[in-house]
Design an enzyme around this catalytic site. Structure first.
Site, PDB file in Angstrom:
ATOM      1  N   ARG A  93      23.086 -66.158  11.021  1.00  0.00           N
ATOM      2  CA  ARG A  93      22.784 -64.726  11.102  1.00  0.00           C
ATOM      3  C   ARG A  93      23.408 -64.020   9.909  1.00  0.00           C
ATOM      4  O   ARG A  93      24.610 -64.158   9.675  1.00  0.00           O
ATOM      5  CB  ARG A  93      23.342 -64.160  12.400  1.00  0.00           C
ATOM      6  CG  ARG A  93      23.265 -62.654  12.456  1.00  0.00           C
ATOM      7  CD  ARG A  93      24.078 -62.085  13.609  1.00  0.00           C
ATOM      8  NE  ARG A  93      24.423 -60.727  13.259  1.00  0.00           N
ATOM      9  CZ  ARG A  93      25.505 -60.097  13.641  1.00  0.00           C
ATOM     10  NH1 ARG A  93      26.390 -60.699  14.424  1.00  0.00           N
ATOM     11  NH2 ARG A  93      25.738 -58.873  13.263  1.00  0.00           N
ATOM     12  N   HIS A 137      23.776 -53.658   9.110  1.00  0.00           N
ATOM     13  CA  HIS A 137      25.170 -53.964   9.435  1.00  0.00           C
ATOM     14  C   HIS A 137      26.042 -52.983   8.633  1.00  0.00           C
ATOM     15  O   HIS A 137      26.848 -53.393   7.803  1.00  0.00           O
ATOM     16  CB  HIS A 137      25.487 -55.426   9.131  1.00  0.00           C
ATOM     17  CG  HIS A 137      26.696 -55.959   9.846  1.00  0.00           C
ATOM     18  ND1 HIS A 137      26.660 -57.067  10.675  1.00  0.00           N
ATOM     19  CD2 HIS A 137      27.983 -55.540   9.882  1.00  0.00           C
ATOM     20  CE1 HIS A 137      27.872 -57.309  11.161  1.00  0.00           C
ATOM     21  NE2 HIS A 137      28.702 -56.396  10.682  1.00  0.00           N
ATOM     22  N   ASN A 303      28.167 -59.152  20.814  1.00  0.00           N
ATOM     23  CA  ASN A 303      29.362 -59.452  20.017  1.00  0.00           C
ATOM     24  C   ASN A 303      30.560 -59.166  20.909  1.00  0.00           C
ATOM     25  O   ASN A 303      30.597 -58.113  21.566  1.00  0.00           O
ATOM     26  CB  ASN A 303      29.478 -58.550  18.797  1.00  0.00           C
ATOM     27  CG  ASN A 303      28.408 -58.838  17.745  1.00  0.00           C
ATOM     28  OD1 ASN A 303      27.636 -59.780  17.862  1.00  0.00           O
ATOM     29  ND2 ASN A 303      28.382 -58.016  16.712  1.00  0.00           N
ATOM     30  N   TYR A 305      34.996 -59.748  21.302  1.00  0.00           N
ATOM     31  CA  TYR A 305      36.295 -60.263  20.829  1.00  0.00           C
ATOM     32  C   TYR A 305      37.349 -60.240  21.919  1.00  0.00           C
ATOM     33  O   TYR A 305      38.183 -61.121  22.021  1.00  0.00           O
ATOM     34  CB  TYR A 305      36.744 -59.467  19.597  1.00  0.00           C
ATOM     35  CG  TYR A 305      35.850 -59.761  18.421  1.00  0.00           C
ATOM     36  CD1 TYR A 305      36.112 -60.829  17.577  1.00  0.00           C
ATOM     37  CD2 TYR A 305      34.675 -59.035  18.202  1.00  0.00           C
ATOM     38  CE1 TYR A 305      35.266 -61.144  16.533  1.00  0.00           C
ATOM     39  CE2 TYR A 305      33.814 -59.352  17.155  1.00  0.00           C
ATOM     40  CZ  TYR A 305      34.120 -60.406  16.328  1.00  0.00           C
ATOM     41  OH  TYR A 305      33.271 -60.744  15.296  1.00  0.00           O
ATOM     42  N   GLU A 362      28.531 -62.833  17.800  1.00  0.00           N
ATOM     43  CA  GLU A 362      29.841 -62.779  17.125  1.00  0.00           C
ATOM     44  C   GLU A 362      30.912 -63.054  18.160  1.00  0.00           C
ATOM     45  O   GLU A 362      30.893 -62.485  19.256  1.00  0.00           O
ATOM     46  CB  GLU A 362      30.146 -61.398  16.532  1.00  0.00           C
ATOM     47  CG  GLU A 362      29.478 -61.086  15.240  1.00  0.00           C
ATOM     48  CD  GLU A 362      29.938 -59.756  14.636  1.00  0.00           C
ATOM     49  OE1 GLU A 362      31.089 -59.316  14.885  1.00  0.00           O
ATOM     50  OE2 GLU A 362      29.126 -59.159  13.918  1.00  0.00           O
TER      51      GLU A 362
HETATM   52  C1  FCB Z   1      32.688 -56.743  14.335  1.00  0.00           C
HETATM   53  C2  FCB Z   1      31.796 -56.525  13.135  1.00  0.00           C
HETATM   54  C3  FCB Z   1      31.943 -57.580  12.071  1.00  0.00           C
HETATM   55  C4  FCB Z   1      33.381 -58.016  11.882  1.00  0.00           C
HETATM   56  C5  FCB Z   1      34.030 -58.340  13.208  1.00  0.00           C
HETATM   57  C6  FCB Z   1      35.461 -58.804  13.100  1.00  0.00           C
HETATM   58  O1  FCB Z   1      32.884 -55.544  15.010  1.00  0.00           O
HETATM   59  O2  FCB Z   1      30.432 -56.514  13.532  1.00  0.00           O
HETATM   60  O3  FCB Z   1      31.379 -57.069  10.897  1.00  0.00           O
HETATM   61  O4  FCB Z   1      34.072 -57.099  11.159  1.00  0.00           O
HETATM   62  O5  FCB Z   1      33.966 -57.224  14.047  1.00  0.00           O
END
Ligand code: FCB
Length: 459
Positions: A93, A137, A303, A305, A362
């Site tokens: 991607r 992006h 996405n 984290y 992500e």
């Molecule tokens: C996300 C973004 C990506 C990167 C990661 C760590 O929010 O989409 O560009 O910076 O975090």
């Protein structure tokens, strides 16, 4: 030494373990993600125009970092595709830089800029890697931002024309298209939290931006669909549970959830805004808008984290802000909370709320990796994080979520927005002064994981 050659660095016992993958589909897609501004460089080459991030960098980030060179991917894309081949990923991607292909944001396309993505896409296909193209992006052409950017309704037609150009040019070879990456993040951080250079005039700009991005999404879906037979289209959302930092922050966390997690997926997939947002948006809406936003989609990009901790803040523009995590919650080296169970819950929530096949586009860990005295980068923490998060994904699938792929953020250490090059998310180390790529221990681990998963699928 060419990229990827050499013995995998030693990892500790725990991080040689792999998560269970038993619930995954046979055709599960393994990939890696990047974005244009974060890796391409060549900021002043072949007619590229400036983006809002070039301007923002000129205002002075720590270490005076800029995107001028970044990972020099514009010139080194073949080496980077060779890395992907070594990994064994089936998909990559990336995003197209709007100001590279339309330096004025609209009007005459820049043929040299368009040719870069021709070369990239052709090389990916020759390597057997499926290109996943994201239209936006965060690198809006500066000239369009000067005219109001996302806060003006004109942006909808500018974005649609850009989407039509990209779809028409690459749609013979690219079938996977994403409209936006993390609309809630660039609107909230640009306008909602009052942080960053695009913070113009308060909460109204946030609400206008939210609605115009949604309209641009719907129009771009139609533009791509009309030009690309067999297109598979989605949008990519940063979906992370909003949790209160303390008991007193419960209301603030609920309020944040509306903006962070629902302001884009709800209208795009269900054709409605959450009530409280609908009331705030009404002055900026026209009859029929919601029908233009809700266009048929093929998948939902997540996405993720970690959970987002939220605190009430009466002085903040929206009455809330990012809060501290509770002290007992573990964190990555850059302080992001690690709670794999919340990833499982998030995936189940998305599956239930929107009913679309999910791709995780992500997930990864940011740190301050450095080569050791032997030149190896042993990132055990990243391996442990990926193991636990991929394990949580497998559990979500067991519990009924239709998840079809997983992409690590990121292939390479790169320009991490406000943190510049001080934060590293790559499974490949980039020595920025020489641009040498060194696969980290996590690169070898991910390669082995993909190998196991694919052998299991074949067996
Ligand atoms: C996300 C973004 C990506 C990167 C990661 C760590 O929010 O989409 O560009 O910076 O975090």
């Amino acid at each position: 030494m060419p990229a990827g050659v050499g013995n995998p660095p030693q990892t500790d016992q725990t991080t040689r373990e792999f998560p269970l993958l038993a619930a995954l589909r046979r055709d599960f897609t393994w990939g890696v993600s990047t974005s244009s501004f974060q890796i391409e460089g060549a900021a002043h080459e072949d007619g590229r125009g400036p983006s809002v991030w070039d301007t923002y960098c000129q205002k002075g980030l720590a270490n005076h970092d800029t995107g001028d060179i970044a990972c020099d991917h514009y010139h080194r894309y073949a080496e980077d595709i060779a890395l992907m081949q070594r990994l064994g990923v089936q998909a990559y991607r990336f995003s197209v830089a709007w100001p590279r292909v339309l330096p004025q944001g609209r009007g005459t396309p820049n043929e040299l800029g368009l040719q870069f993505y021709d070369r990239l896409i052709d090389a990916l296909l020759a390597a057997g890697i499926e290109p996943w193209l994201c239209l936006y992006h965060w690198d809006m052409p500066q000239v369009l931002d000067d005219l109001g950017g996302w806060t003006t309704r004109d942006v909808v037609s500018w974005f649609t024309d850009y989407a039509a150009l990209v779809a028409g040019r690459y749609g013979d070879r690219v079938k996977r298209f994403a409209t936006f990456n993390e609309p809630s993040i660039f609107t909230l951080f640009g306008h909602g939290f009052g942080d960053g250079q695009r913070d113009i005039s308060g909460v109204n700009s946030l609400h206008r931006a939210v609605h115009h991005v949604n309209l641009a999404h719907g129009a771009a879906v139609d533009a791509v669909r009309a030009r690309v037979p067999g297109a598979s289209i989605g949008a990519i959302h940063n979906f992370q549970m909003c949790l209160p930092s303390t008991l007193a922050d419960a209301e603030a966390a609920k309020h944040c959830d509306l903006y962070w997690n629902r302001a884009f997926p709800d209208p795009q997939c269900l054709g409605t805004y959450p009530d409280r947002i609908q009331r705030a948006l009404e002055p900026h809406m026209q009859t029929g808008d919601l029908a233009h936003i809700r266009r048929p989609l093929d998948w939902f990009g997540v996405n993720h984290y970690g959970p987002t901790y939220v605190k009430a803040d009466p002085n903040a523009r929206l009455g809330f802000g990012i809060g501290p995590k509770p002290p007992d919650i573990p964190a990555t080296p850059i302080g992001w909370p690690i709670v794999p169970e919340k990833f499982r819950e998030t995936l189940l929530r998305v599956a239930k709320a929107y009913g679309l096949p999910i791709y995780v586009l992500e997930n990864g860990l940011g740190g301050h990796d450095k080569p050791d005295e032997k030149g190896a980068v042993v990132d055990n923490e990243r391996i442990a994080y990926l193991r636990d998060y991929i394990g949580a994904l497998n559990e979500a699938v067991s519990a009924g979520a239709d998840i079809r792929g997983y992409f690590v953020w990121s292939l390479l250490d790169n320009f991490e927005w406000d943190s510049g090059y001080s934060v590293r998310f790559g499974i490949t180390y980039v020595d920025f002064p020489t641009q040498r790529r060194i696969p980290k221990a996590s690169f070898h681990w991910y390669r082995d994981l993909i190998k196991r998963a694919r052998a299991q699928a074949d067996g």
